[in-house]
Design an enzyme around this catalytic site. Structure first.
Site, PDB file in Angstrom:
ATOM      1  N   GLY A 109      81.600  41.215 -13.292  1.00  0.00           N
ATOM      2  CA  GLY A 109      82.109  41.917 -14.216  1.00  0.00           C
ATOM      3  C   GLY A 109      83.622  41.276 -14.163  1.00  0.00           C
ATOM      4  O   GLY A 109      83.967  39.963 -14.132  1.00  0.00           O
ATOM      5  N   SER A 110      84.794  42.331 -14.053  1.00  0.00           N
ATOM      6  CA  SER A 110      86.318  41.928 -14.274  1.00  0.00           C
ATOM      7  C   SER A 110      86.820  41.080 -13.069  1.00  0.00           C
ATOM      8  O   SER A 110      87.877  40.808 -12.871  1.00  0.00           O
ATOM      9  CB  SER A 110      86.994  42.934 -14.654  1.00  0.00           C
ATOM     10  OG  SER A 110      86.685  43.368 -16.112  1.00  0.00           O
ATOM     11  N   VAL A 111      85.942  40.929 -12.027  1.00  0.00           N
ATOM     12  CA  VAL A 111      86.472  40.179 -10.689  1.00  0.00           C
ATOM     13  C   VAL A 111      86.557  38.883 -11.399  1.00  0.00           C
ATOM     14  O   VAL A 111      87.280  37.882 -10.791  1.00  0.00           O
ATOM     15  CB  VAL A 111      85.251  40.277  -9.674  1.00  0.00           C
ATOM     16  CG1 VAL A 111      85.585  39.143  -8.482  1.00  0.00           C
ATOM     17  CG2 VAL A 111      85.327  41.720  -9.008  1.00  0.00           C
ATOM     18  N   LYS A 113      88.334  37.602 -13.604  1.00  0.00           N
ATOM     19  CA  LYS A 113      89.623  37.637 -14.154  1.00  0.00           C
ATOM     20  C   LYS A 113      90.312  37.061 -12.902  1.00  0.00           C
ATOM     21  O   LYS A 113      91.112  36.232 -13.307  1.00  0.00           O
ATOM     22  CB  LYS A 113      90.445  38.843 -14.465  1.00  0.00           C
ATOM     23  CG  LYS A 113      89.837  39.708 -15.668  1.00  0.00           C
ATOM     24  CD  LYS A 113      90.427  40.901 -16.008  1.00  0.00           C
ATOM     25  CE  LYS A 113      90.023  41.477 -17.335  1.00  0.00           C
ATOM     26  NZ  LYS A 113      88.588  41.719 -17.465  1.00  0.00           N
TER      27      LYS A 113
END
Length: 549
Positions: A109-111, A113
């Site tokens: 997921g947003s890890v 980023k």
């Protein structure tokens, strides 16, 4: 004189200082004095290096929490002093019972980023990108509905989520596998900023979609190829990838969603249009390498992917990037850096980031005390904001920091679904009862229309039919809003596709109940119309009686 050395635990063969009796006594005295000190020092050393008995307790906590929350599978890695001190898989990686290992890749997921931010910082250190340069220097056509505001957005604004692009921007692309990064960014031309550029923080996946496209334009490589060549391979992250399939880098853990409180394995979802925001995959062991890189000034195993100054910049909150409350995380102070949150989480000063894709979830933490951890879970939950992962992560963080786990003060996913299932059952029973009693209702229809106050009874029956027809039509028309409403906050636009991806159980229930109610209303309406028509039809004239005499 015998000069044989004295070996601990071996035969004593010297007569130094008066013979073996003296040596034996000295040995006993020394051992008696040192043994308690060594025993006292062992737990302290274990705590200092994040290993030993404390990690046994972490293991027990994770296993128990998974059982309590009915979590299918998870993986954990703990690092300290530039090395992995613990890496372990728990539970099953798919519906067939394949065990999770430390090498099993998960969607993170947003890890993702944090990977995108480091890649952009590599270009900054190469001199090909400037943090304070406008995005249009690298993407000349980039714009928003407010062109003037779009022209003032810099690379730094995107990294810090202070661009003014709203968190709801680009929600349609989250479930469209046909959209590319460029499609996602070009669609922002219809999005108006909801705050002045650079003034304040608002988390938006669209910011990192723009950064991913910028990375592709400047490097002349696809995002996946750049990340693999310049980040994953140098850091020996052999079970990580930014592509739809693993391409030989391990069998991906299968994500799970809850159906009325039961986790069920579901097909993988990969969205190219948001790959740089949330669709990288990695194993726990590989994320150990990633944490070490960030905690050791950009180096892992002698290889540097970024300077210590670059790492420090990535971890420093930006101006205006102070962060409000985050669902599922007890967070105070700090702000948003570049691909990382900062401040205290669950009472532990740290740099951290979480992520999820409704099927999987992840949490990475680097504590001020010098330890780091990554937790991966192959289940996600829209209704409670990935509560199982938040619950497990909070306890692990506190245990690794020498604290006791404390309740998050939020209902568990099991409790949430028990309440929800009761509400749905209460709403379903009257609909089913109406369907079952329909024949009995029809048998008494003529009597009800002909006795008492026929006009009033007819009006009430017509109103009942109207409600049974209009209510399901309205429910189906508003279905996406109704299905997505239970979430505290979301960037998902209200559409059937998004609702099905987020809460398929609620969509199934809503469709089934609305369908049954609509069918009952249609049947009741037809029967009522037929009975009313029969009442209006003149009775056939009876032939006059004849005298048979």
């Amino acid at each position: 004189m015998n000069r044989d050395p004295v070996w601990w635990g071996g035969p004593v063969r010297t007569t130094l200082l008066g013979g073996k009796r003296i040596v034996v006594r000295l040995t006993v005295v020394v051992a008696t004095v040192l043994a308690p000190l060594l025993l006292l020092a062992a737990p302290a050393a274990a705590l200092e290096h994040g290993a030993g008995a404390d990690l046994e307790r972490v293991d027990s906590y994770v296993a128990q929490a998974m059982e309590d929350r009915d979590v299918p599978g998870a993986a954990l890695v703990v690092v300290r002093d530039g090395r992995i001190v613990h890496a372990k898989g728990y539970g099953r990686a798919d519906g067939e019972g394949r065990p999770v290992t430390a090498q099993t890749p998960f969607r993170i997921g947003s890890v993702t980023k944090s990977f995108t931010a480091l890649a952009v910082m590599q270009l900054v250190e190469d001199g090909t990108v400037e943090l304070e340069a406008p995005v249009r220097r690298y993407l000349p056509w980039f714009t928003l509905a407010d062109e003037e505001a779009a022209g003032r957005i810099t690379v730094s604004h995107l990294l810090h989520h202070t661009s003014g692009i709203p968190g709801t921007a680009g929600g349609a692309a989250l479930f469209d596998p046909a959209r590319t990064l460029e499609d996602t960014v070009r669609a922002l031309a219809e999005v108006a900023p909801d705050r002045p550029v650079g003034e304040s923080f608002e988390y938006a996946n669209a910011n990192y979609a723009v950064l991913g496209l910028l990375l592709e334009e400047v490097s002349a490589q696809s995002y996946a190829d750049y990340i693999r060549e310049h980040v994953l391979d140098p850091l020996q992250m052999r079970h990580s990838f930014a592509t739809a399939t693993s391409e030989g880098r391990g069998e991906l853990a299968v994500g799970h969603q809850w159906f009325f409180g039961v986790p069920v394995a579901v097909p993988d979802r990969y969205v190219p249009g948001y790959v740089s925001s949330g669709f990288l995959s990695a194993s726990a062991e590989d994320l150990g390498h990633w944490l070490i890189t960030h905690m050791e000034g950009g180096r892992y195993d002698g290889v540097s992917v970024l300077s210590p100054e670059g790492i420090e910049t990535l971890h420093a909150p930006g101006p205006g990037a102070s962060v409000p409350g985050i669902p599922g995380v007890e967070h105070t102070g700090g702000g948003y850096a570049m691909g990382w949150f900062t401040g205290e989480m669950h009472g532990v000063p740290a740099v951290w980031h979480g992520g999820g894709d409704l099927r999987n979830s992840a949490m990475l933490v680097m504590a001020e005390d010098g330890w780091g951890m990554a937790l991966l879970v192959n289940s996600g939950d829209y209704l409670t904001g990935s509560e199982p992962t938040a619950h497990i992560a909070s306890g692990v963080v506190r245990l690794l920091d020498g604290k006791e786990p404390v309740p998050l003060g939020r209902p568990s996913i099991g409790y949430t679904y028990r309440v929800l299932d009761l509400v749905l059952a209460a709403l379903t029973l009257p609909v089913l009862a109406a369907a079952v009693r329909l024949p009995r209702w029809y048998r008494g229809l003529r009597r009800r229309l002909l006795t008492g106050n026929p006009g009033r009874r007819t009006t009430l029956t017509v109103l009942r039919v109207a409600v049974e027809l209009l209510l399901p039509v309205a429910a189906l028309a508003l279905g996406p809003e109704l299905a997505l409403a239970p979430a505290l906050e979301s960037e998902l636009s209200a559409s059937w596709r998004n609702a099905w991806a987020a809460v398929p159980d609620l969509v199934l229930w809503l469709s089934a109940v609305a369908g049954v109610l609509l069918a009952v209303g249609l049947v009741r309406g037809v029967l009522l119309a037929r009975e009313l028509a029969r009442r209006r039809r003149p009775a056939p004239e009876r032939p006059p009686a004849t005298d048979s005499r």
